[in-house]
Scaffold this active site. Structure first.
Site, PDB file in Angstrom:
ATOM      1  N   ASP A 238       0.834  -1.195   0.000  1.00  0.00           N
ATOM      2  CA  ASP A 238       0.000   0.000   0.000  1.00  0.00           C
ATOM      3  C   ASP A 238       0.875   1.254   0.000  1.00  0.00           C
ATOM      4  O   ASP A 238       2.107   1.162  -0.020  1.00  0.00           O
ATOM      5  CB  ASP A 238      -0.926  -0.038   1.212  1.00  0.00           C
ATOM      6  CG  ASP A 238      -2.292   0.559   0.940  1.00  0.00           C
ATOM      7  OD1 ASP A 238      -2.399   1.420   0.054  1.00  0.00           O
ATOM      8  OD2 ASP A 238      -3.264   0.178   1.620  1.00  0.00           O
TER       9      ASP A 238
ATOM     10  N   ASP B 165     -10.745   2.919  -3.266  1.00  0.00           N
ATOM     11  CA  ASP B 165     -11.180   1.623  -2.746  1.00  0.00           C
ATOM     12  C   ASP B 165     -12.632   1.374  -3.118  1.00  0.00           C
ATOM     13  O   ASP B 165     -13.478   2.277  -3.068  1.00  0.00           O
ATOM     14  CB  ASP B 165     -11.086   1.603  -1.224  1.00  0.00           C
ATOM     15  CG  ASP B 165      -9.667   1.442  -0.729  1.00  0.00           C
ATOM     16  OD1 ASP B 165      -8.744   1.426  -1.560  1.00  0.00           O
ATOM     17  OD2 ASP B 165      -9.484   1.343   0.494  1.00  0.00           O
TER      18      ASP B 165
END
Length: 459
Positions: A160, A221
């Site tokens: 990430d 997301d």
């Protein structure tokens, strides 16, 4: 996941040229598996949520379910841990440590559990000083973390991009790829690098990213809503001219997880997400609770005809070729293709959550299917052949709100390619889909004749 970035005022200490390309030979087709984030997020209260917290039992249960329900037999081969798995601090040697309460057996034993089932084991880290949820990040620990993951027999790393200066990303992401390569263990590498540059598209060079990452996130997301699914589709449509040329075997744009089976996702939405992800040759990573999803969701996720198109060895990302206010049409080249003889998959999507469209006409020639020999067309969701369809022919479909239709068109005239008999008329608006047959008995407001006029149950 994507959260606001922390900013580190640090000099650029390395040059991109000092790293080597990933070149790990992995991900020749889009990866398929299961990941925890969208279904379980960072739930760590196992006393309050014993069946839904981030612990080793959750991942073992999902691995078991993948095998019990046959997901592994159609291609879902990996189980991925996301954020919140580690202790809040590294050990005295600077090594990451799995949370001792929630992962008492440790990551190596959890990986062994997956491998015994014939599955791959994926783990999460972050290039920043901390992960998005505040756990230790990999910044300045790239080498030791890569070696730790290899020692744990990890097969897949999602890295990430929280809590790091975005200008360091062109250094850090290639560096982690280099360190993974140096371990000698094949570890598929998923980067969130471009996802943190949404507001700075001038900094995104997918040709460079594709040299260092097997897959990469590049938008928000996903969550379990039609609004979220459509927002991702719209972003990919808008940027397809940048995405398509930089997408293919070993390097995949990742529109995020499949939310099929989650609350808020109807069967029509599920079919549509799966259809578009397959037409894009996108990674198929589920995020749901496989222990409780409906039989319909399971059938959608295991549609082998759709998966075959997703996993087509050409690895082409389908293109939006026609677009109206609500209806989008996509086309993707697939095998068998030989020289100028090309086969395709194509799909229509109704983005509108409230409006139906009747008798939508698809002319093959209008979407680029112009081979004079014609195409053997097959309906992927009805599992039915339409037979030989010529470029001048049209197919007529109905599209309920959020619904889609999905076809493969194998070009005629390739030696050894068997013809298929048409078993129903080109107008498929009267086809009863297998999902609908199950639900027919529960319909109260529709007469059967009215029901037959749709190719999706109203949800």
């Amino acid at each position: 996941m994507r959260l606001l970035l922390g900013h580190l005022l640090l000099p650029l200490l390395l040059l991109i040229s000092s790293t080597t390309c990933l070149d790990n030979g992995l991900a020749r087709t889009p990866p398929m598996g299961w990941m925890s984030w969208t279904a379980f997020y960072c739930e760590t209260d196992c006393a309050k949520h014993p069946d839904g917290c981030i612990n080793e039992d959750l991942y073992k249960a999902m691995a078991d379910q993948i095998v019990i329900d046959g997901y592994n037999l159609v291609g879902y081969k990996s189980v991925h841990i996301d954020d919140c798995w580690s202790e809040m601090e590294r050990d005295v040697n600077g090594v990451l440590v799995a949370n001792k309460t929630r992962f008492p057996s440790g990551m190596k034993k959890l990986a062994k559990y997956m491998h015994r089932l014939g599955l791959k084991f994926g783990i999460y880290e972050d290039y920043g000083t901390k992960t998005c949820a505040g756990y230790p990040g990999s910044y300045k620990h790239e080498k030791v973390d890569a070696e730790t993951f290899a020692a744990w027999d990890v097969d897949y790393l999602k890295l990430d991009g929280c809590n790091i200066d975005e200008d360091l990303m062109p250094i850090g992401y290639p560096l982690m790829g280099k360190e993974l390569n140096a371990t000698g263990r094949p570890i598929m590498y998923s980067c969130s690098w471009p996802a943190y540059l949404i507001n700075h598209p001038e900094k995104v060079d997918y040709n460079v990213i594709g040299k260092h990452c097997n897959t990469w996130r590049n938008f928000d997301d996903i969550n379990s809503s039609w609004k979220s699914i459509v927002s991702i589709i719209s972003y990919y449509d808008k940027n397809q001219d940048k995405h398509i040329p930089t997408h293919g075997p070993g390097k995949w744009h990742d529109p995020d997880m499949l939310v099929i089976g989650n609350k808020g996702i109807t069967d029509a939405m599920a079919i549509s997400q799966f259809t578009i992800w397959c037409i894009w040759s996108a990674p198929l990573i589920m995020s749901n609770d496989l222990r409780i999803i409906s039989e319909n969701s399971k059938v959608i996720l295991q549609n082998q005809e759709a998966i075959l198109i997703n996993q087509d060895p050409l690895g082409v990302m389908g293109r939006l070729v026609k677009n109206t206010t609500d209806i989008a049409t996509y086309v993707k080249q697939i095998t068998p293709s030989r020289g100028n003889k090309k086969s395709f998959a194509f799909a229509l999507l109704n983005r509108n959550e409230a409006k139906s469209y009747r008798k939508v006409e698809i002319s093959l020639s209008a979407i680029g299917l112009t081979d004079p020999a014609g195409y053997y067309v097959h309906d992927v969701w009805a599992h039915a052949d339409l037979g030989l369809v010529r470029p001048g022919d049209s197919i007529i479909v109905d599209l309920e709100p959020t619904a889609s239709v999905f076809f493969r068109a194998d070009v005629a005239g390739i030696p050894g390619h068997a013809q298929r008999r048409r078993i129903y008329p080109l107008n498929n608006s009267r086809v009863v889909y297998e999902f609908e047959k199950v639900q027919l008995s529960t319909l109260k407001k529709l007469e059967f004749a009215d029901f037959l006029r749709t190719n999706r149950v109203p949800f």
